[in-house]
Design an enzyme around this catalytic site. Structure first.
Site, mmCIF file in Angstrom:
data_model
loop_
_atom_site.group_PDB
_atom_site.id
_atom_site.type_symbol
_atom_site.label_atom_id
_atom_site.label_comp_id
_atom_site.label_asym_id
_atom_site.label_seq_id
_atom_site.Cartn_x
_atom_site.Cartn_y
_atom_site.Cartn_z
ATOM 1 N N SER A 276 0.824 -1.217 0.000
ATOM 2 C CA SER A 276 0.000 0.000 0.000
ATOM 3 C C SER A 276 0.852 1.257 0.000
ATOM 4 C CB SER A 276 -0.894 0.012 1.236
ATOM 5 O OG SER A 276 -1.731 -1.099 1.246
ATOM 6 N N HIS B 253 -0.334 -1.960 -7.319
ATOM 7 C CA HIS B 253 -1.184 -1.701 -6.158
ATOM 8 C C HIS B 253 -2.657 -1.771 -6.548
ATOM 9 C CE1 HIS B 253 -2.726 1.230 -2.892
ATOM 10 N NE2 HIS B 253 -2.734 -0.005 -2.448
ATOM 11 N N GLU C 53 -2.553 0.978 -9.328
ATOM 12 C CA GLU C 53 -1.437 1.932 -9.396
ATOM 13 C C GLU C 53 -0.196 1.127 -9.788
ATOM 14 O OE1 GLU C 53 -2.399 5.473 -6.175
ATOM 15 O OE2 GLU C 53 -1.419 3.680 -5.418
ATOM 16 N N ASN D 204 -3.497 6.441 -1.658
ATOM 17 C CA ASN D 204 -3.400 6.343 -0.195
ATOM 18 C C ASN D 204 -2.786 7.589 0.435
ATOM 19 O OD1 ASN D 204 -4.645 3.927 0.165
ATOM 20 N ND2 ASN D 204 -2.767 2.724 0.002
#
Ligand code: NAD
Length: 280
Positions: A116, A137, A149, A187
């Site tokens: 993450s 990701h 991602e 994130n």
């Protein structure tokens, strides 16, 4: 193309499911046989739901499941062309796994991490193939969320990057491309927002339900930040929030003590039955 996924938890079983649905052969490996059994049941249940929603013939689910091999033996990664790591969000655990995979896998295997927000460059550096290490990701729940991602470490090569971009397209998802940076893009924006929701809850000025209602109705979010944290898993949330704070040293990213308290109490969100909400 033969693919491996390591870690069969929340993310790993979803990644295996979408890859097998797209027609790829997948070896799903977890060092915990109970987790592996749970992953099999989750994939079965989710496939039935997806096939029914898409009005597809449920008799074809067997074919998808057959493309997934479940194992606790990591040496089965030997022949794979791509291995996607989805174990716990802990840099030491991931580094030791990357070093092990580097020895087990054939020379041209690409090793991707679903981290993450940990450093892809740092993971690549423990291998002799930093050019073939990359971040992929996925978002939770993997079968539903349309984004991956793609993160290039300092030494990720163009062919590795192009291969992964093509793979993401082949499973019907969209990608965004990022150079290695703590927590990447989504994130980096999401975690401070969830932290702020937890701080507000700790201040005792508003209920969890009203925080989530506020962000759903006032900011058009599909899910409130506290329900989202429960879905992500509070242990994963804590690891990720700690990474952002440690990597940047910026006090604005301090970790809410209430998050740590829940994790210490074993309240990990949906996966444990209790987090900011109860799921019994
Ligand atoms: P999880 O706790 O649900 O699952 C992790 C699994 O990995 C467990 O089944 C565990 O037994 C297994 N495992 C641990 N060490 C292992 C090892 N050395 N070898 C094989 N298996 C091992 O975790 P998760 O939520 O699926 O997260 C996995 C990764 O994906 C983390 O890096 C996390 O940050 C990332 N991620 C999570 C989310 C999310 O919403 N949960 C979203 C995007 C990315």
């Amino acid at each position: 193309m033969k693919m491996g996924v390591i870690g069969s938890g929340t993310m790993g079983n979803g990644i295996a499911q979408v890859m097998a649905t797209a027609g790829y052969q997948v070896v799903l490996c977890d060092n915990n046989s109970v987790a592996l059994e749970k992953a099999k049941n989750t994939i079965d249940t989710n496939l039935i739901r997806v096939f029914k929603r898409q009005k597809k013939d449920v008799n074809e689910i067997g074919e998808v499941i057959e493309r997934i091999t479940f194992t606790t033996d990591i040496t089965e990664m030997r022949g794979q062309d791509l291995v996607i790591e989805a174990i716990i969000e802990n840099i030491d655990a991931k580094k030791s796994l990357f070093a092990e995979l580097d020895k087990i896998c054939k020379d041209n295997t690409i090793i991707a991490s679903n981290t993450s927000g940990l450093s892809i460059t740092e993971l690549g550096a423990v291998t002799k193939r930093a050019d073939k290490v990359i971040g992929m990701h996925f978002f939770n729940p993997v079968p539903v969320m349309g984004l991956v991602e793609v993160i290039r470490g300092s030494n990720t090569s163009d062919p590795t990057y192009e291969f992964v971009i093509g793979l993401v397209e082949s499973i019907g998802k969209e990608s965004i491309s990022i150079l290695d940076t703590p927590l990447f893009v989504v994130n980096r924006i999401l975690v401070p927002m969830i932290n702020e929701a937890i701080f507000l809850l700790s201040e005792g000025v508003v209920s969890a339900e009203d925080i989530d209602k506020g962000m759903k109705l006032g900011a058009s979010h599909a899910i409130g930040p506290l329900a989202l944290a429960d879905m992500i898993g509070l242990d994963t949330m804590l690891f990720v929030a700690e990474t952002l704070f440690e990597e940047t040293g910026d006090p604005k990213y301090r970790v809410p003590p209430l998050l740590r308290k829940h994790v210490r109490a074993g309240n990990l969100g949906r996966k444990s039955g209790k987090g900011f909400y109860e799921y019994y």
